[in-house]
Design a protein around this motif. Sequence first.
Motif, PDB file in Angstrom:
ATOM      1  N   SER A  65       0.829  -1.203   0.000  1.00  0.00           N
ATOM      2  CA  SER A  65       0.000   0.000   0.000  1.00  0.00           C
ATOM      3  C   SER A  65       0.869   1.262   0.000  1.00  0.00           C
ATOM      4  CB  SER A  65      -0.928   0.008   1.216  1.00  0.00           C
ATOM      5  OG  SER A  65      -1.869  -1.033   1.134  1.00  0.00           O
ATOM      6  N   PHE A  66       1.946   1.239   0.778  1.00  0.00           N
ATOM      7  CA  PHE A  66       2.856   2.386   0.813  1.00  0.00           C
ATOM      8  C   PHE A  66       3.508   2.609  -0.549  1.00  0.00           C
ATOM      9  CE2 PHE A  66       7.245   3.942   1.430  1.00  0.00           C
ATOM     10  CZ  PHE A  66       6.950   5.204   1.948  1.00  0.00           C
ATOM     11  N   LEU A  67       3.958   1.531  -1.188  1.00  0.00           N
ATOM     12  CA  LEU A  67       4.596   1.642  -2.494  1.00  0.00           C
ATOM     13  C   LEU A  67       3.611   2.119  -3.553  1.00  0.00           C
ATOM     14  CD1 LEU A  67       6.872  -1.526  -2.540  1.00  0.00           C
ATOM     15  CD2 LEU A  67       7.629   0.840  -2.669  1.00  0.00           C
ATOM     16  N   VAL A  68       2.370   1.649  -3.481  1.00  0.00           N
ATOM     17  CA  VAL A  68       1.347   2.068  -4.447  1.00  0.00           C
ATOM     18  C   VAL A  68       1.127   3.577  -4.354  1.00  0.00           C
ATOM     19  CG1 VAL A  68      -1.127   1.976  -4.939  1.00  0.00           C
ATOM     20  CG2 VAL A  68       0.160  -0.138  -4.666  1.00  0.00           C
ATOM     21  N   ILE A  69       1.050   4.091  -3.126  1.00  0.00           N
ATOM     22  CA  ILE A  69       0.856   5.534  -2.924  1.00  0.00           C
ATOM     23  C   ILE A  69       2.023   6.314  -3.535  1.00  0.00           C
ATOM     24  CG2 ILE A  69       0.734   7.367  -1.191  1.00  0.00           C
ATOM     25  CD1 ILE A  69      -0.696   5.301   0.639  1.00  0.00           C
ATOM     26  N   VAL A  97      13.550  12.657 -12.752  1.00  0.00           N
ATOM     27  CA  VAL A  97      13.031  12.172 -11.467  1.00  0.00           C
ATOM     28  C   VAL A  97      11.859  11.222 -11.702  1.00  0.00           C
ATOM     29  CG1 VAL A  97      11.812  12.853  -9.363  1.00  0.00           C
ATOM     30  CG2 VAL A  97      13.817  14.131 -10.097  1.00  0.00           C
ATOM     31  N   GLN A  98      10.984  11.566 -12.651  1.00  0.00           N
ATOM     32  CA  GLN A  98       9.857  10.684 -12.963  1.00  0.00           C
ATOM     33  C   GLN A  98      10.328   9.337 -13.490  1.00  0.00           C
ATOM     34  OE1 GLN A  98       6.821  12.186 -15.587  1.00  0.00           O
ATOM     35  NE2 GLN A  98       5.601  12.940 -13.877  1.00  0.00           N
ATOM     36  N   VAL A  99      11.320   9.356 -14.370  1.00  0.00           N
ATOM     37  CA  VAL A  99      11.860   8.096 -14.900  1.00  0.00           C
ATOM     38  C   VAL A  99      12.355   7.215 -13.758  1.00  0.00           C
ATOM     39  CG1 VAL A  99      13.715   7.068 -16.277  1.00  0.00           C
ATOM     40  CG2 VAL A  99      12.476   9.042 -17.157  1.00  0.00           C
ATOM     41  N   PHE A 100      13.111   7.828 -12.829  1.00  0.00           N
ATOM     42  CA  PHE A 100      13.666   7.045 -11.717  1.00  0.00           C
ATOM     43  C   PHE A 100      12.571   6.541 -10.774  1.00  0.00           C
ATOM     44  CE2 PHE A 100      15.168   6.873  -7.314  1.00  0.00           C
ATOM     45  CZ  PHE A 100      16.130   5.886  -7.433  1.00  0.00           C
ATOM     46  N   THR A 101      11.684   7.441 -10.323  1.00  0.00           N
ATOM     47  CA  THR A 101      10.675   7.051  -9.334  1.00  0.00           C
ATOM     48  C   THR A 101       9.691   6.024  -9.894  1.00  0.00           C
ATOM     49  OG1 THR A 101       9.358   9.012  -9.928  1.00  0.00           O
ATOM     50  CG2 THR A 101      10.813   9.172  -8.013  1.00  0.00           C
ATOM     51  N   MET A 102       9.311   6.190 -11.163  1.00  0.00           N
ATOM     52  CA  MET A 102       8.393   5.224 -11.763  1.00  0.00           C
ATOM     53  C   MET A 102       8.998   3.828 -11.770  1.00  0.00           C
ATOM     54  SD  MET A 102       5.369   6.141 -12.699  1.00  0.00           S
ATOM     55  CE  MET A 102       4.991   4.911 -13.929  1.00  0.00           C
ATOM     56  N   HIS A 103      10.257   3.726 -12.168  1.00  0.00           N
ATOM     57  CA  HIS A 103      10.890   2.403 -12.237  1.00  0.00           C
ATOM     58  C   HIS A 103      11.277   1.894 -10.850  1.00  0.00           C
ATOM     59  CE1 HIS A 103      11.331   1.525 -16.574  1.00  0.00           C
ATOM     60  NE2 HIS A 103      11.134   2.827 -16.676  1.00  0.00           N
ATOM     61  N   PHE A 104      11.651   2.790  -9.955  1.00  0.00           N
ATOM     62  CA  PHE A 104      12.023   2.353  -8.608  1.00  0.00           C
ATOM     63  C   PHE A 104      10.812   1.823  -7.840  1.00  0.00           C
ATOM     64  CE2 PHE A 104      12.518   3.705  -4.063  1.00  0.00           C
ATOM     65  CZ  PHE A 104      13.329   2.647  -3.689  1.00  0.00           C
ATOM     66  N   PHE A 105       9.772   2.647  -7.718  1.00  0.00           N
ATOM     67  CA  PHE A 105       8.593   2.219  -6.964  1.00  0.00           C
ATOM     68  C   PHE A 105       7.838   1.107  -7.691  1.00  0.00           C
ATOM     69  CE2 PHE A 105       8.947   6.658  -5.214  1.00  0.00           C
ATOM     70  CZ  PHE A 105       9.267   6.266  -3.925  1.00  0.00           C
ATOM     71  N   GLY A 106       7.799   1.184  -9.020  1.00  0.00           N
ATOM     72  CA  GLY A 106       7.093   0.149  -9.787  1.00  0.00           C
ATOM     73  C   GLY A 106       7.748  -1.214  -9.659  1.00  0.00           C
ATOM     74  N   SER A 107       9.084  -1.264  -9.817  1.00  0.00           N
ATOM     75  CA  SER A 107       9.778  -2.548  -9.697  1.00  0.00           C
ATOM     76  C   SER A 107       9.766  -3.052  -8.261  1.00  0.00           C
ATOM     77  CB  SER A 107      11.219  -2.418 -10.201  1.00  0.00           C
ATOM     78  OG  SER A 107      11.910  -1.387  -9.508  1.00  0.00           O
ATOM     79  N   SER A 108       9.887  -2.149  -7.286  1.00  0.00           N
ATOM     80  CA  SER A 108       9.801  -2.571  -5.878  1.00  0.00           C
ATOM     81  C   SER A 108       8.425  -3.157  -5.588  1.00  0.00           C
ATOM     82  CB  SER A 108      10.068  -1.376  -4.950  1.00  0.00           C
ATOM     83  OG  SER A 108      11.371  -0.872  -5.118  1.00  0.00           O
ATOM     84  N   ALA A 145      15.198  -6.742   0.343  1.00  0.00           N
ATOM     85  CA  ALA A 145      15.602  -7.278  -0.961  1.00  0.00           C
ATOM     86  C   ALA A 145      14.745  -6.683  -2.083  1.00  0.00           C
ATOM     87  CB  ALA A 145      15.480  -8.802  -0.961  1.00  0.00           C
ATOM     88  N   ALA A 146      13.450  -6.485  -1.821  1.00  0.00           N
ATOM     89  CA  ALA A 146      12.563  -5.892  -2.824  1.00  0.00           C
ATOM     90  C   ALA A 146      12.964  -4.450  -3.119  1.00  0.00           C
ATOM     91  CB  ALA A 146      11.111  -5.954  -2.339  1.00  0.00           C
ATOM     92  N   TRP A 147      13.266  -3.688  -2.053  1.00  0.00           N
ATOM     93  CA  TRP A 147      13.701  -2.303  -2.240  1.00  0.00           C
ATOM     94  C   TRP A 147      15.057  -2.250  -2.947  1.00  0.00           C
ATOM     95  CZ3 TRP A 147      11.294   2.365  -0.768  1.00  0.00           C
ATOM     96  CH2 TRP A 147      10.056   2.204  -0.107  1.00  0.00           C
ATOM     97  N   THR A 274      -0.598   2.480 -13.969  1.00  0.00           N
ATOM     98  CA  THR A 274      -0.218   3.628 -13.137  1.00  0.00           C
ATOM     99  C   THR A 274      -1.353   4.124 -12.244  1.00  0.00           C
ATOM    100  OG1 THR A 274      -0.775   5.174 -14.928  1.00  0.00           O
ATOM    101  CG2 THR A 274       1.523   4.449 -14.768  1.00  0.00           C
ATOM    102  N   ILE A 275      -2.607   3.950 -12.672  1.00  0.00           N
ATOM    103  CA  ILE A 275      -3.724   4.514 -11.904  1.00  0.00           C
ATOM    104  C   ILE A 275      -4.815   3.492 -11.616  1.00  0.00           C
ATOM    105  CG2 ILE A 275      -5.533   6.286 -11.886  1.00  0.00           C
ATOM    106  CD1 ILE A 275      -3.705   7.958 -13.730  1.00  0.00           C
ATOM    107  N   LEU A 276      -5.341   2.851 -12.662  1.00  0.00           N
ATOM    108  CA  LEU A 276      -6.528   2.009 -12.494  1.00  0.00           C
ATOM    109  C   LEU A 276      -6.256   0.765 -11.649  1.00  0.00           C
ATOM    110  CD1 LEU A 276      -8.087   2.279 -16.078  1.00  0.00           C
ATOM    111  CD2 LEU A 276      -8.694   3.543 -14.015  1.00  0.00           C
ATOM    112  N   ALA A 277      -5.224  -0.002 -11.995  1.00  0.00           N
ATOM    113  CA  ALA A 277      -4.908  -1.209 -11.214  1.00  0.00           C
ATOM    114  C   ALA A 277      -4.573  -0.890  -9.763  1.00  0.00           C
ATOM    115  CB  ALA A 277      -3.769  -1.986 -11.876  1.00  0.00           C
ATOM    116  N   PRO A 278      -3.719   0.119  -9.465  1.00  0.00           N
ATOM    117  CA  PRO A 278      -3.469   0.469  -8.061  1.00  0.00           C
ATOM    118  C   PRO A 278      -4.726   0.917  -7.318  1.00  0.00           C
ATOM    119  CG  PRO A 278      -1.760   1.407  -9.458  1.00  0.00           C
ATOM    120  CD  PRO A 278      -2.817   0.862 -10.375  1.00  0.00           C
ATOM    121  N   MET A 279      -5.678   1.528  -8.038  1.00  0.00           N
ATOM    122  CA  MET A 279      -6.911   1.972  -7.389  1.00  0.00           C
ATOM    123  C   MET A 279      -7.743   0.784  -6.900  1.00  0.00           C
ATOM    124  SD  MET A 279     -10.157   4.025  -9.023  1.00  0.00           S
ATOM    125  CE  MET A 279     -10.613   2.555  -9.954  1.00  0.00           C
ATOM    126  N   PHE A 280      -7.687  -0.326  -7.642  1.00  0.00           N
ATOM    127  CA  PHE A 280      -8.495  -1.494  -7.286  1.00  0.00           C
ATOM    128  C   PHE A 280      -7.877  -2.332  -6.171  1.00  0.00           C
ATOM    129  CE2 PHE A 280     -10.271  -0.937 -11.664  1.00  0.00           C
ATOM    130  CZ  PHE A 280     -11.595  -0.796 -11.278  1.00  0.00           C
TER     131      PHE A 280
END
Length: 309
Positions: A65-69, A97-108, A145-147, A274-280
Amino acid sequence: MEIQRNISEFILLGLSDDKKVQIFCFVLILLCFVALLVGNFLILISILCSPLFHQPMYYFLSQLSFLVICYTSSVTPKLIGGLLEGTQTISYGYCMVQVFTMHFFGSSEIFIITTMAIDRYVAICKPLHYMIIMNRTKCNFLILAAWAAGIAHSFPQLFMIMQLPFCGPNEIDHYFCDIFPLLKIACTDTYMIGILVVISSGVIILLIFVILFLSYIIILYTLRNLSVEGRCKALSTCVSHISVVVLFLVPAILSYLRPPTSFPEDKVVALFYTILAPMFNPFIYTLRNTEMKNAMRKVWCQMLFSKET
């Protein structure tokens, strides 16, 4: 060698040029973002303030939940602001910054989902050894390990993009800074970098999806040895996890496991992961989960009553 970079900002073309479509997208995405934040914060606080926090499954869920936010917040506020103001400019630095955060939080997030599948596998296939195998030390190790895997994935992506020269058109045919649209406007041949992105993102996501799919086949096969009550409870949890895996990973596979170029359809597919799946996610994990609903009811009732007194 000095990198040629005359561009200080990019123009995000967004979802559509039509004003009516922009208004519709603004309202829809704003409602989805609010629902996503409220739902995931409810789950996060409910788990942190209840005994569920000491159970591995819910401990991982709080991390998810934290990573999704964080993941969605790296893109959606900029998108909503652009739809509201009618402008979609983004500075070079913010774009990176967007490139990094999207791939960092998404892959984590993907690796946390994988750890949740490991947890369910141990709980169903090795129930007598569950508390020994999934103790808090090992759970913390899996989360770290995930982070760490997220960092190991995102830094090479960022490094490859930052080495590219941008000296011509600065219009990105997307609503956020993604790698393939950036490769399209770079002032150099990006074919090999595109292939590396497909391997480091698309192939890895596909392998994780296949591993998760096979693990759930084993789990579902093991369910036949459980009692009817245990089978129903385990099946309900597995269905929730499988739903999250499919909603998040399938669109990501479609976006990154294909020829290294950008397509107009990418924006629609990206909306799903990015939006719909995390919302569900909050609805999937709470509607059929009695423990989660009871914990939320108890925590929030205590908070409301304590404020009144």
